[in-house]
Design a protein around this motif. Structure first.
Motif, PDB file in Angstrom:
ATOM      1  N   ARG A 214       0.611  -1.392   0.111  1.00  0.00           N
ATOM      2  CA  ARG A 214      -0.167   0.393  -0.399  1.00  0.00           C
ATOM      3  C   ARG A 214       0.713   1.688  -0.013  1.00  0.00           C
ATOM      4  NH1 ARG A 214      -4.046   2.920   4.028  1.00  0.00           N
ATOM      5  NH2 ARG A 214      -2.388   2.098   5.517  1.00  0.00           N
ATOM      6  N   ASN A 215       1.779   1.272   0.433  1.00  0.00           N
ATOM      7  CA  ASN A 215       2.498   2.317   0.655  1.00  0.00           C
ATOM      8  C   ASN A 215       3.939   2.546   0.365  1.00  0.00           C
ATOM      9  OD1 ASN A 215       2.109   3.742   2.904  1.00  0.00           O
ATOM     10  ND2 ASN A 215       1.819   1.864   3.747  1.00  0.00           N
ATOM     11  N   LEU A 216       3.689   1.442  -1.203  1.00  0.00           N
ATOM     12  CA  LEU A 216       5.275   1.833  -2.332  1.00  0.00           C
ATOM     13  C   LEU A 216       4.933   3.455  -2.789  1.00  0.00           C
ATOM     14  CD1 LEU A 216       5.037  -2.126  -3.718  1.00  0.00           C
ATOM     15  CD2 LEU A 216       7.008  -0.598  -2.587  1.00  0.00           C
ATOM     16  N   PRO A 217       5.812   3.311  -3.358  1.00  0.00           N
ATOM     17  CA  PRO A 217       5.900   5.480  -4.865  1.00  0.00           C
ATOM     18  C   PRO A 217       5.513   5.022  -5.640  1.00  0.00           C
ATOM     19  CG  PRO A 217       7.918   4.390  -4.171  1.00  0.00           C
ATOM     20  CD  PRO A 217       7.659   3.226  -3.034  1.00  0.00           C
ATOM     21  N   GLN A 218       5.427   3.382  -6.340  1.00  0.00           N
ATOM     22  CA  GLN A 218       4.376   3.182  -7.695  1.00  0.00           C
ATOM     23  C   GLN A 218       3.530   3.113  -7.311  1.00  0.00           C
ATOM     24  OE1 GLN A 218       7.267   1.567  -6.171  1.00  0.00           O
ATOM     25  NE2 GLN A 218       9.014   1.557  -7.688  1.00  0.00           N
ATOM     26  N   VAL A 219       2.988   3.265  -8.785  1.00  0.00           N
ATOM     27  CA  VAL A 219       0.704   2.980  -8.311  1.00  0.00           C
ATOM     28  C   VAL A 219       1.052   1.087  -8.485  1.00  0.00           C
ATOM     29  CG1 VAL A 219      -0.568   3.166 -10.398  1.00  0.00           C
ATOM     30  CG2 VAL A 219       0.346   5.111  -9.593  1.00  0.00           C
ATOM     31  N   THR A 220       0.391   0.409  -8.020  1.00  0.00           N
ATOM     32  CA  THR A 220       0.275  -0.533  -8.140  1.00  0.00           C
ATOM     33  C   THR A 220      -1.579  -0.741  -8.372  1.00  0.00           C
ATOM     34  OG1 THR A 220      -0.776  -0.545  -5.857  1.00  0.00           O
ATOM     35  CG2 THR A 220       1.314  -0.569  -6.049  1.00  0.00           C
ATOM     36  N   ILE A 221      -1.274  -2.245  -9.411  1.00  0.00           N
ATOM     37  CA  ILE A 221      -2.487  -2.494  -9.806  1.00  0.00           C
ATOM     38  C   ILE A 221      -2.608  -3.750 -10.313  1.00  0.00           C
ATOM     39  CG2 ILE A 221      -4.316  -2.000 -12.545  1.00  0.00           C
ATOM     40  CD1 ILE A 221      -2.098   0.167 -13.171  1.00  0.00           C
ATOM     41  N   VAL A 222      -3.788  -4.473  -9.599  1.00  0.00           N
ATOM     42  CA  VAL A 222      -4.790  -5.407  -9.676  1.00  0.00           C
ATOM     43  C   VAL A 222      -5.063  -6.162 -11.156  1.00  0.00           C
ATOM     44  CG1 VAL A 222      -5.514  -8.127  -8.680  1.00  0.00           C
ATOM     45  CG2 VAL A 222      -4.778  -6.393  -7.033  1.00  0.00           C
ATOM     46  N   LYS A 223      -4.813  -7.100 -11.551  1.00  0.00           N
ATOM     47  CA  LYS A 223      -5.359  -7.017 -13.043  1.00  0.00           C
ATOM     48  C   LYS A 223      -5.812  -8.787 -12.233  1.00  0.00           C
ATOM     49  CE  LYS A 223      -3.428  -7.707 -16.622  1.00  0.00           C
ATOM     50  NZ  LYS A 223      -2.691  -8.006 -18.008  1.00  0.00           N
ATOM     51  N   LEU A 224      -7.537  -8.993 -12.209  1.00  0.00           N
ATOM     52  CA  LEU A 224      -8.400 -10.238 -11.363  1.00  0.00           C
ATOM     53  C   LEU A 224      -8.839 -10.763 -12.606  1.00  0.00           C
ATOM     54  CD1 LEU A 224      -8.413 -11.747  -8.786  1.00  0.00           C
ATOM     55  CD2 LEU A 224     -10.572 -10.417  -8.141  1.00  0.00           C
ATOM     56  N   ALA A 225      -8.688 -11.981 -12.529  1.00  0.00           N
ATOM     57  CA  ALA A 225      -9.169 -12.902 -13.308  1.00  0.00           C
ATOM     58  C   ALA A 225      -9.555 -14.051 -13.383  1.00  0.00           C
ATOM     59  CB  ALA A 225      -8.696 -13.583 -14.493  1.00  0.00           C
ATOM     60  N   GLY A 226      -9.327 -14.374 -12.273  1.00  0.00           N
ATOM     61  CA  GLY A 226      -9.998 -15.504 -10.819  1.00  0.00           C
ATOM     62  C   GLY A 226     -10.627 -15.364  -9.535  1.00  0.00           C
ATOM     63  N   LEU A 227     -10.065 -15.889  -8.885  1.00  0.00           N
ATOM     64  CA  LEU A 227     -10.649 -15.415  -7.463  1.00  0.00           C
ATOM     65  C   LEU A 227      -9.788 -15.341  -6.732  1.00  0.00           C
ATOM     66  CD1 LEU A 227     -12.817 -18.757  -7.290  1.00  0.00           C
ATOM     67  CD2 LEU A 227     -13.204 -17.333  -7.723  1.00  0.00           C
ATOM     68  N   ALA A 228     -10.105 -14.461  -5.755  1.00  0.00           N
ATOM     69  CA  ALA A 228      -9.041 -14.397  -4.866  1.00  0.00           C
ATOM     70  C   ALA A 228      -9.755 -14.357  -3.735  1.00  0.00           C
ATOM     71  CB  ALA A 228      -8.701 -12.976  -5.260  1.00  0.00           C
ATOM     72  N   ARG A 229      -9.865 -15.024  -2.210  1.00  0.00           N
ATOM     73  CA  ARG A 229     -10.028 -14.890  -1.075  1.00  0.00           C
ATOM     74  C   ARG A 229      -8.905 -14.567   0.159  1.00  0.00           C
ATOM     75  NH1 ARG A 229     -12.337 -20.138  -3.785  1.00  0.00           N
ATOM     76  NH2 ARG A 229     -14.758 -20.000  -3.758  1.00  0.00           N
ATOM     77  N   GLY A 230      -9.760 -14.263   1.699  1.00  0.00           N
ATOM     78  CA  GLY A 230      -8.692 -14.348   2.579  1.00  0.00           C
ATOM     79  C   GLY A 230      -7.508 -13.172   2.390  1.00  0.00           C
ATOM     80  N   GLY A 231      -6.018 -13.517   2.665  1.00  0.00           N
ATOM     81  CA  GLY A 231      -5.255 -12.997   2.165  1.00  0.00           C
ATOM     82  C   GLY A 231      -5.052 -12.028   0.740  1.00  0.00           C
ATOM     83  N   GLY A 232      -5.294 -13.566  -0.216  1.00  0.00           N
ATOM     84  CA  GLY A 232      -5.151 -12.675  -1.238  1.00  0.00           C
ATOM     85  C   GLY A 232      -6.147 -12.259  -1.630  1.00  0.00           C
ATOM     86  N   ALA A 233      -7.697 -11.685  -1.519  1.00  0.00           N
ATOM     87  CA  ALA A 233      -7.908  -9.920  -1.323  1.00  0.00           C
ATOM     88  C   ALA A 233      -8.045  -8.982  -0.479  1.00  0.00           C
ATOM     89  CB  ALA A 233      -9.749 -10.983  -0.433  1.00  0.00           C
ATOM     90  N   GLU A 234      -7.015  -9.810   0.654  1.00  0.00           N
ATOM     91  CA  GLU A 234      -6.255  -8.558   1.692  1.00  0.00           C
ATOM     92  C   GLU A 234      -5.322  -7.604   0.470  1.00  0.00           C
ATOM     93  OE1 GLU A 234      -7.237  -9.635   5.968  1.00  0.00           O
ATOM     94  OE2 GLU A 234      -5.684 -10.916   5.266  1.00  0.00           O
ATOM     95  N   PHE A 235      -4.768  -8.154  -0.131  1.00  0.00           N
ATOM     96  CA  PHE A 235      -3.923  -8.316  -1.100  1.00  0.00           C
ATOM     97  C   PHE A 235      -4.627  -7.613  -1.809  1.00  0.00           C
ATOM     98  CE2 PHE A 235      -0.892  -8.018  -4.470  1.00  0.00           C
ATOM     99  CZ  PHE A 235       0.504  -8.037  -4.610  1.00  0.00           C
ATOM    100  N   ILE A 236      -5.593  -7.453  -2.138  1.00  0.00           N
ATOM    101  CA  ILE A 236      -5.434  -6.635  -3.677  1.00  0.00           C
ATOM    102  C   ILE A 236      -6.499  -5.379  -3.225  1.00  0.00           C
ATOM    103  CG2 ILE A 236      -8.135  -7.262  -4.950  1.00  0.00           C
ATOM    104  CD1 ILE A 236      -7.824  -9.202  -5.585  1.00  0.00           C
ATOM    105  N   SER A 237      -7.022  -5.689  -1.845  1.00  0.00           N
ATOM    106  CA  SER A 237      -7.415  -4.229  -1.007  1.00  0.00           C
ATOM    107  C   SER A 237      -6.301  -3.623  -0.255  1.00  0.00           C
ATOM    108  CB  SER A 237      -8.156  -4.772   0.283  1.00  0.00           C
ATOM    109  OG  SER A 237     -10.049  -5.262   0.120  1.00  0.00           O
ATOM    110  N   ALA A 238      -5.404  -3.288  -0.750  1.00  0.00           N
ATOM    111  CA  ALA A 238      -3.699  -2.596  -0.940  1.00  0.00           C
ATOM    112  C   ALA A 238      -3.530  -2.118  -1.722  1.00  0.00           C
ATOM    113  CB  ALA A 238      -2.996  -3.919   0.342  1.00  0.00           C
ATOM    114  N   ALA A 239      -4.141  -2.836  -2.612  1.00  0.00           N
ATOM    115  CA  ALA A 239      -3.512  -2.331  -4.020  1.00  0.00           C
ATOM    116  C   ALA A 239      -3.751  -0.800  -4.940  1.00  0.00           C
ATOM    117  CB  ALA A 239      -3.774  -3.230  -5.003  1.00  0.00           C
TER     118      ALA A 239
END
Length: 277
Positions: free
Chosen positions: A101-126
């Motif tokens: 979340r605090n990286l200086p770069q822009v972070t983008i997730v390209k979500l084609a499949g399923l993300a749960r738990g820690g995977g969904a949290e990673f997505i929410s931090a982007a």
């Protein structure tokens, strides 16, 4: 940073955009090895002025990051190194999300499949998330294992949507399709699957081509919220439930019933709801 430095991720770079492809079969669980490689890459790139945008995708069209590896229940010391490197007041999973979340770069997730738990949290931090309408799904299904999210979801979701919707996601513990996730504010946009790659690739290139200083100025002007107190409350809630025997019982029974297999993960919520205490 070379592609050969890693076993679970692949890195490609083009005109300031680094694309990270997650490849940890069979379902991309967030195990200690994958988390270590991702963390190592993020730390190595955060001070690289030539890298302006990071795009995260999966080699498996069915799964982005399934969730934290449930077999870690038998490896209590797997994250000792992460604990030592985590900022004060954060558990290793929260620290992982905050690093992103605090990286200086822009972070983008390209979500084609399923993300749960820690995977969904990673997505929410982007910074941004774009998902395939016909294929993508997100869930915080920890409640079905007798725990609450412990890697940032309670705070990240609360910054994106109403308290009621956040509680619906955490306590309802169901898989949410991309269209609904867009409406709730969990993701930026739901797009037709056939248009997802082209849209994200063009957006990433457009951002990377901006004049020097624009990305940094925008990220500074739209600051990341200070969630430290919320993370403390989240960790206490998660850790307190994890210490109870119910969580261990449900996790072990979930693994026995097929969690972390391709077929089991496609219907994980139903699988976990079928378990008996």
């Amino acid at each position: 940073m070379k592609d050969t430095d890693f076993d679970r991720i692949r890195i490609s770079c083009n005109d300031g955009v680094s694309t990270v492809t997650i490849d940890n079969p069979p379902v991309n669980v967030l195990d200690a090895h994958l988390m270590s490689e991702m963390r190592h890459f993020l730390l190595s790139v955060r001070n690289d002025p030539k890298t302006r945008v990071l795009v995260f995708q999966s080699a498996d069209p069915d799964f982005f990051i399934a969730h934290v590896d449930m077999t870690l229940i038998d490896e209590p010391y797997a994250f000792d190194d992460f604990v030592q490197g985590a900022p004060e007041g954060l558990n290793p999973f929260q620290a992982f999300g905050e690093l992103l979340r605090n990286l200086p770069q822009v972070t983008i997730v390209k979500l084609a499949g399923l993300a749960r738990g820690g995977g969904a949290e990673f997505i929410s931090a982007a910074d941004m998330v774009f998902a395939a309408e016909e294929q993508a799904g997100l869930a915080q299904c920890e409640a079905l294992m007798g725990i609450t999210p412990g890697g940032g979801a309670t705070q990240y979701l609360s910054s994106r949507m109403s308290r009621g919707r956040t509680l619906e996601i955490i306590l309802g513990a169901d898989l949410m399709d991309a269209t609904t996730a867009e409406r709730y504010g969990w993701i930026n946009r739901a797009l037709p699957a056939k248009k997802l790659d082209a849209f994200v690739d063009q957006l990433a290139q457009n951002i990377s081509a901006l004049p020097d200083g624009v990305i940094a100025a925008a990220k500074k002007a739209v600051p990341a919220a200070d969630m430290r107190e919320g993370f403390r409350r989240e960790h206490e809630a998660w850790a307190g439930l994890f210490e109870r025997p119910t969580a261990e019982t449900l996790i072990r029974r979930g693994l026995k019933a097929g969690a972390q297999t391709k077929e089991g993960e496609k219907k994980l919520e139903a699988l976990l709801r079928s378990l008996k205490i």
